[in-house]
Scaffold this motif. Structure first.
Motif, PDB file in Angstrom:
ATOM      1  N   LEU A   1       3.892  71.697   6.102  1.00  0.00           N
ATOM      2  CA  LEU A   1       3.691  71.374   7.522  1.00  0.00           C
ATOM      3  C   LEU A   1       2.273  70.868   7.766  1.00  0.00           C
ATOM      4  N   GLU A   2       1.314  71.418   7.063  1.00  0.00           N
ATOM      5  CA  GLU A   2      -0.057  70.933   7.223  1.00  0.00           C
ATOM      6  C   GLU A   2      -0.185  69.501   6.708  1.00  0.00           C
ATOM      7  N   GLU A   3       0.540  69.201   5.625  1.00  0.00           N
ATOM      8  CA  GLU A   3       0.505  67.833   5.107  1.00  0.00           C
ATOM      9  C   GLU A   3       1.167  66.862   6.092  1.00  0.00           C
ATOM     10  N   ALA A   4       2.256  67.330   6.702  1.00  0.00           N
ATOM     11  CA  ALA A   4       2.995  66.460   7.628  1.00  0.00           C
ATOM     12  C   ALA A   4       2.278  66.299   8.957  1.00  0.00           C
ATOM     13  N   GLU A   5       1.613  67.347   9.380  1.00  0.00           N
ATOM     14  CA  GLU A   5       0.969  67.343  10.700  1.00  0.00           C
ATOM     15  C   GLU A   5      -0.471  67.821  10.550  1.00  0.00           C
TER      16      GLU A   5
ATOM     17  N   PRO B   1       7.277  69.046  15.551  1.00  0.00           N
ATOM     18  CA  PRO B   1       8.356  68.162  15.082  1.00  0.00           C
ATOM     19  C   PRO B   1       8.750  68.402  13.632  1.00  0.00           C
ATOM     20  N   ALA B   2       7.768  68.529  12.745  1.00  0.00           N
ATOM     21  CA  ALA B   2       8.114  68.725  11.330  1.00  0.00           C
ATOM     22  C   ALA B   2       8.828  70.057  11.133  1.00  0.00           C
ATOM     23  N   ARG B   3       8.385  71.064  11.859  1.00  0.00           N
ATOM     24  CA  ARG B   3       8.999  72.388  11.720  1.00  0.00           C
ATOM     25  C   ARG B   3      10.454  72.367  12.217  1.00  0.00           C
ATOM     26  N   VAL B   4      10.699  71.722  13.348  1.00  0.00           N
ATOM     27  CA  VAL B   4      12.081  71.706  13.833  1.00  0.00           C
ATOM     28  C   VAL B   4      12.959  70.854  12.914  1.00  0.00           C
ATOM     29  N   MET B   5      12.369  69.851  12.303  1.00  0.00           N
ATOM     30  CA  MET B   5      13.155  69.050  11.348  1.00  0.00           C
ATOM     31  C   MET B   5      13.614  69.929  10.176  1.00  0.00           C
ATOM     32  N   VAL B   6      12.706  70.723   9.664  1.00  0.00           N
ATOM     33  CA  VAL B   6      13.065  71.623   8.570  1.00  0.00           C
ATOM     34  C   VAL B   6      14.103  72.645   9.063  1.00  0.00           C
TER      35      VAL B   6
END
Lengths: 556, 70
Positions: free
Chosen positions: A344-348, A388-393
């Motif tokens: 998540l840190e990499e994505a956001e 967003p990245a977290r809800v995608m996962v």
């Protein structure tokens, strides 16, 4: 006559105004164009109210593998495509020694997102040489093929493992020249190379190890035959693309060959790219060089699931590595709080949610998640007080990875800018990537989109100009003789369509790859009949694909 | 027909590394500074993994971007 297409609005590929008339065909060739043809034929088609045009030519495809089990190149044919150019981006299925097959499969899987099943048992490898490959292909073809020979496989053949390690010596360069010569003699339409692609180990493909001397030597062989050099440049960096334009121009002038680079994209993130590149192309063309930028018609949309490693994650190595894990390990990684936190840190990074915020949920397996379909990840994240990245996962895991997402409008999506570019006389419409990236987006229907968006809706091109761009211009640029025009003596490759309806269909999931493998496809709208070498290969009236297998290797 | 000025570039000759290219293209500069300058104009190569590896086909700029150069 074998076939007469009557009462059509003939758009003959020259760019001149359409006119009413009949077209007569005998023995696979056009024998009469315009006027009222007396008598009858074995088969007649009433094209009243419809356009009769030369079959469309797609100059940038990766149908190489698919053609071995699907000589119709579905669904390209139903979009009016009668000739495809496979073998782009330095990759072709020949020439290829037996021991190098795993390497090629790996590169195809990495670069073109071809699944294992496309290679395992879907066809029988019976060739090593380019000539034998074409022999294996010929009997299956419903579309015409103008195949490129790939620089990376030529390098592999001559240099073995060293192809990925070093410069070629003089003997090796001479060996590559001879091998390319054999390919061209057998029917290759040219040579493809790549300056950007990586293989399945994320290492540069063999063509990238070639020094200027090697490329010049291969271009010299192309010059003996007047054949095409296709390259993939660093399209994301304008200065490098400009340098590539200059390199290609010098090769074109020195060896008197056509060259093409693909893709050339428009991007809001780099708004000067198009104008700078085209200004250089114009200068070089004015010198007599042939440097054709290929431009696709469709905007860049990428669909993905967590089942496969989408190219969308190429810029986030941690995600990319995770997506390449076996399924169970992948799920475990995503459920591991520490590993997920790193992802998540990499994505956001630093809380910047730009990367995934605008992406939308495309499909879900769980009925209770149906309400999420079509909504943006940013919107759902706000509702859940998440990111967003977290809800995608979360959505992916909740659906046992059977959820898909789509990133839309990633670029090349300003219709005014793209329309003007497509209409530019020095732009070569292509770069569809047909048959590639099959698990990320549908690479079919770009021609329908050209007519619906840029002819019918926006009027960036006339109907006649658009047809010319994807028929006669393409044939001339590539040196494909006797095709691309509706003229007596030309091959009877013909597409009949309704100019008021022609379009690409919606992007849908299909499981029509070997072993029911998945891909994204688009059907066509407004196409009525597709004729290849005088045989009806696709017909809306007849229910779609026919048994015709009249496709040819058009360079022989 | 004369071409408009474009950012100058070269490609590596077989066996050449950064120092060799700097010596060839920036001969009038201090060798160490020339390598640093070359690398700064070619971050697309210098920052990739393995760090600084040059491939045969790479475009190597021998001056800064023209807009920055003025």
């Amino acid at each position: 006559m074998d076939l007469i297409i009557r009462n059509g609005r003939i758009v003959d590929g020259t760019g001149l105004p359409a006119y009413q008339g009949d077209i007569g065909i005998r023995d696979g060739r056009i024998v009469s164009v315009g006027g009222r043809i007396p008598g009858t034929a074995t088969e007649e088609i009433d094209a009243a109210g419809r356009v009769v045009a030369p079959g469309f030519i797609d100059p940038h495809t990766h149908f190489d593998v698919q053609l071995l089990w699907d000589g119709q190149a579905r669904p390209a044919l139903e979009h009016g495509i009668t000739t495809v150019v496979p073998g782009n981006c330095s990759l072709s299925l020949a020439p290829l020694k037996v021991e190098h097959r795993p390497r090629l499969v790996g590169m195809f899987q990495q670069i073109e997102e071809m699944p294992d099943a496309a290679f395992d048992g879907a066809f029988e490898w019976t060739w090593e040489s380019f000539a034998d490959y074409l022999t294996a292909l010929r009997s299956k073809l419903a579309v015409n093929v103008a195949p490129l020979a790939g620089h990376s496989v030529i390098r592999l053949w001559v240099m073995g493992d060293a192809a990925n390690e070093r410069a070629a010596n003089a003997d090796e360069i001479a060996g590559m020249q001879e091998l390319l010569r054999q390919c061209l003699e057998a029917g290759a339409v040219g040579l493809s190379t790549s300056f950007v692609d990586v293989d399945e180990r994320l290492q540069p493909v063999p063509s990238r190890y070639a020094h200027a001397e090697e490329i010049d030597a291969l271009a010299a062989v192309l010059g003996e035959y007047g054949r095409m050099l296709q390259v993939v440049p660093e399209f994301y960096a304008t200065d490098i693309t400009l340098a590539r334009v200059d390199q290609l121009a010098e090769l074109s002038l020195k060896h008197q060959i056509p060259t093409t680079f693909s893709p050339l994209f428009d991007s809001a993130a780099n708004p000067d790219n198009i104008s700078r590149v085209m200004a250089r192309v114009e200068e070089q063309m004015a010198r007599g060089a042939r440097v054709w930028p290929q431009v696709q018609t469709r905007p860049i949309d990428i669909s993905f699931t967590f089942e496969v490693a989408s190219l969308l994650f190429a810029g986030t190595p941690g995600w990319y590595r995770t997506m390449r894990l076996p399924r169970d390990e992948k799920i475990a990684a995503l459920r591991d709080p520490e590993r997920l936190a790193r992802l998540l840190e990499e994505a956001e990074p630093g809380g910047n949610t730009d990367r995934f915020r605008k992406m939308r949920v495309r499909a879900v397996a769980r009925r209770e998640d149906d309400g999420l379909v079509g909504r943006s990840l940013g919107d759902i994240a706000a509702e859940r007080d998440s990111t967003p990245a977290r809800v995608m996962v979360d959505i992916a895991l909740a659906n046992d990875l059977d959820a898909s997402f789509v990133a839309t409008d990633l670029g090349h999506n300003d219709p005014a800018r793209v329309g003007a570019l497509l209409a530019h006389p020095m732009v070569h419409i292509g770069a569809s990537d047909g048959g590639a990236h099959i698990q990320s987006f549908a690479t079919y229907g770009d021609t329908g989109y050209l007519f619906s968006r840029f002819v019918r809706e926006r009027h960036d091109l006339t109907l006649e100009a658009a047809v010319k761009k994807i028929t006669a211009d393409t044939a001339r640029i590539w040196g494909i003789a006797g095709r691309g025009l509706l003229q007596p003596g030309f091959a009877a490759d013909i597409t009949v369509f309704d100019p008021d309806v022609i379009d690409r269909g919606d992007e849908v999931v299909a499981h029509d790859m070997p072993e029911a493998g998945m891909r994204y496809v688009r059907g066509s709208r407004g196409i009525y009949t597709v004729v290849v070498n005088g045989a009806v290969a696709w017909s809306a009236a007849a229910g779609g694909y026919t048994e015709a297998r009249q496709g040819q290797v058009v360079t022989r | 027909m004369e071409l408009s000025r474009a950012r100058s570039f070269t490609t590596a000759r077989p066996g050449e590394e950064w120092a060799d290219i700097a010596r060839r293209t920036l001969a009038d500069q201090d060798p160490g500074q020339a390598v640093e300058a070359l690398q700064s104009w070619n971050l697309h190569l210098f920052l990739r993994q393995p760090r600084g590896r040059i491939l045969g086909c790479d475009v190597i700029f021998t001056e800064p971007p023209l807009t920055d150069a003025g």
